[in-house]
Design an enzyme around this catalytic site. Structure first.
Site, PDB file in Angstrom:
ATOM      1  N   CYS A   1       0.787  -1.119  -0.081  1.00 38.14           N
ATOM      2  CA  CYS A   1       0.116   0.051  -0.185  1.00 38.14           C
ATOM      3  C   CYS A   1       0.894   1.242  -0.042  1.00 38.14           C
ATOM      4  CB  CYS A   1      -0.827   0.073   1.312  1.00 38.14           C
ATOM      5  SG  CYS A   1      -2.150  -1.170   1.361  1.00 38.14           S
TER       6      CYS A   1
ATOM      7  N   GLU B   1       0.596   3.769   1.724  1.00 45.18           N
ATOM      8  CA  GLU B   1       1.133   4.324   3.304  1.00 45.18           C
ATOM      9  C   GLU B   1       2.407   3.673   3.699  1.00 45.18           C
ATOM     10  OE1 GLU B   1      -1.773   3.495   2.182  1.00 45.18           O
ATOM     11  OE2 GLU B   1      -3.726   4.192   3.087  1.00 45.18           O
TER      12      GLU B   1
ATOM     13  N   CYS C   1      -1.362  -1.419   7.382  1.00 40.06           N
ATOM     14  CA  CYS C   1      -0.750  -0.056   7.303  1.00 40.06           C
ATOM     15  C   CYS C   1      -1.043   0.444   8.779  1.00 40.06           C
ATOM     16  CB  CYS C   1      -1.305   0.867   6.266  1.00 40.06           C
ATOM     17  SG  CYS C   1      -0.596   0.316   4.724  1.00 40.06           S
TER      18      CYS C   1
HETATM   19  N1  THU Z   1      -4.395   0.521  -1.149  1.00 35.42           N
HETATM   20  C1  THU Z   1      -3.372   1.412  -0.711  1.00 35.42           C
HETATM   21  O1  THU Z   1      -2.305   1.543  -1.184  1.00 35.42           O
HETATM   22  N2  THU Z   1      -3.953   2.038   0.410  1.00 35.42           N
HETATM   23  C2  THU Z   1      -5.030   1.885   1.331  1.00 35.42           C
HETATM   24  O2  THU Z   1      -5.291   2.607   1.884  1.00 35.42           O
HETATM   25  C3  THU Z   1      -6.040   1.146   0.609  1.00 35.42           C
HETATM   26  C4  THU Z   1      -5.617  -0.024  -0.192  1.00 35.42           C
HETATM   27  C5  THU Z   1      -3.998  -0.200  -2.191  1.00 35.42           C
HETATM   28  C6  THU Z   1      -3.713  -1.829  -2.074  1.00 35.42           C
HETATM   29  C7  THU Z   1      -4.196  -2.184  -3.503  1.00 35.42           C
HETATM   30  O3  THU Z   1      -3.074  -1.885  -4.338  1.00 35.42           O
HETATM   31  C8  THU Z   1      -5.204  -1.244  -3.827  1.00 35.42           C
HETATM   32  O4  THU Z   1      -5.165  -0.027  -3.151  1.00 35.42           O
HETATM   33  C9  THU Z   1      -6.441  -1.878  -3.990  1.00 35.42           C
HETATM   34  O5  THU Z   1      -6.852  -2.562  -2.661  1.00 35.42           O
END
Ligand code: THU
Length: 141
Positions: A62, A64, A102
């Site tokens: 993610c 974050e 995260c």
């Molecule tokens: N994702 C993030 O990067 N941060 C978030 O707060 C929620 C989800 C990403 C993970 C994945 O690559 C995509 O968003 C869909 O879940």
């Protein structure tokens, strides 16, 4: 302006711009959901991240966590707030709150009673939540 928050002390607009820029780097061919994050350290430095996916799915990371790992690997350990912008790639932002993994990473480095998680909507309005609200019973050794 003693005791109050002056306009100059509100770093959120500058962090939103940094998170939107970071979101442009998202590598998300599997979900199509692009996320950017901008993390502000207490000394004023800003670290960004975007989500990076993988064909094998579980190695995906993610935005974050990318921002946190970027910051910690640069020597920063004291953080004030993180701004998160997410939405379908090429489309407007929808209010996005960090996943549990995260939040647990944030708990490792941040005071949950003061660290702020800022989630931004397409209108530019945003919600500010303390880490303790989002992860009230996080794991601690
Ligand atoms: N994702 C993030 O990067 N941060 C978030 O707060 C929620 C989800 C990403 C993970 C994945 O690559 C995509 O968003 C869909 O879940």
């Amino acid at each position: 302006m003693e005791g109050g928050t002056s306009y100059e002390e509100n770093h959120i607009p500058e962090l939103i711009k940094a998170a939107i820029r970071a979101r442009e780097g998202a590598y998300c061919p599997y979900s199509g959901f692009a996320v950017g994050a901008a993390l502000r350290a207490k000394d004023g430095s800003v670290f960004t991240g975007c989500n990076i996916e993988n064909a094998s799915f579980s190695p995906s990371c993610c935005a974050e966590r990318v921002a946190f790992f970027n910051a910690v690997s640069s020597g920063a350990t004291d953080f004030e707030q993180i701004v998160v912008v997410g939405g379908k790639k090429g489309e407007d932002m929808v209010e996005t709150t960090p996943c549990g993994v995260c939040l647990q990473v944030m708990l490792e480095f941040c005071d949950p009673d003061t660290f702020e998680v800022v989630s931004v909507r397409a209108t530019g309005e945003y919600e500010v939540r303390r880490l303790t609200e989002l992860l009230p019973y996080g794991f601690r050794l």
